[in-house]
Scaffold this active site. Structure first.
Site, PDB file in Angstrom:
ATOM      1  N   VAL A  33       0.834  -1.206   0.000  1.00 60.59           N
ATOM      2  CA  VAL A  33       0.000   0.000   0.000  1.00 60.59           C
ATOM      3  C   VAL A  33       0.869   1.257   0.000  1.00 60.59           C
ATOM      4  O   VAL A  33       1.956   1.276   0.559  1.00 60.59           O
ATOM      5  CB  VAL A  33      -0.980   0.052   1.199  1.00 60.59           C
ATOM      6  CG1 VAL A  33      -1.935  -1.107   1.185  1.00 60.59           C
ATOM      7  CG2 VAL A  33      -0.255   0.134   2.514  1.00 60.59           C
ATOM      8  N   ASP A  34       0.360   2.289  -0.672  1.00 59.81           N
ATOM      9  CA  ASP A  34       1.026   3.587  -0.640  1.00 59.81           C
ATOM     10  C   ASP A  34       0.161   4.545   0.177  1.00 59.81           C
ATOM     11  O   ASP A  34      -0.889   4.160   0.692  1.00 59.81           O
ATOM     12  CB  ASP A  34       1.296   4.109  -2.056  1.00 59.81           C
ATOM     13  CG  ASP A  34       0.021   4.309  -2.881  1.00 59.81           C
ATOM     14  OD1 ASP A  34      -1.068   4.514  -2.297  1.00 59.81           O
ATOM     15  OD2 ASP A  34       0.122   4.283  -4.118  1.00 59.81           O
ATOM     16  N   SER A  35       0.620   5.777   0.301  1.00 58.00           N
ATOM     17  CA  SER A  35      -0.086   6.722   1.178  1.00 58.00           C
ATOM     18  C   SER A  35      -1.512   7.003   0.693  1.00 58.00           C
ATOM     19  O   SER A  35      -2.419   7.187   1.508  1.00 58.00           O
ATOM     20  CB  SER A  35       0.709   8.018   1.318  1.00 58.00           C
ATOM     21  OG  SER A  35       0.957   8.581   0.055  1.00 58.00           O
TER      22      SER A  35
END
Length: 75
Positions: A33-35
């Site tokens: 996951v990214d921000s």
């Protein structure tokens, strides 16, 4: 059950099958996951469970189990 609901929400947000997710699933290592993903997941969780998740707490979420424990602590 909170775990099933969290797995479904995370799965929906990341286009993953909820049945392939568990309490041990890591956001970084397993799901990459990214921000932006984090923001979308948190918004979906807040809406579904009708809670407000503190930004400081979000930083502590490493696994789906961490999210489940946090949400259960709010109830």
């Amino acid at each position: 059950m909170v775990l099933n609901d969290v797995c479904k929400i995370v799965g929906d947000q990341l286009n993953k099958k909820p049945e392939n997710l568990s309490a041990q699933t890591s956001f970084k290592e397993d799901l990459n996951v990214d921000s932006l993903d984090v923001v979308e997941i948190v918004m979906a969780l807040e809406e579904f469970f009708d809670v407000e998740i503190d930004d400081e707490e979000v930083l502590k979420f490493n696994t789906i189990g961490d999210v489940v424990k946090y949400i259960e602590s709010l109830k």
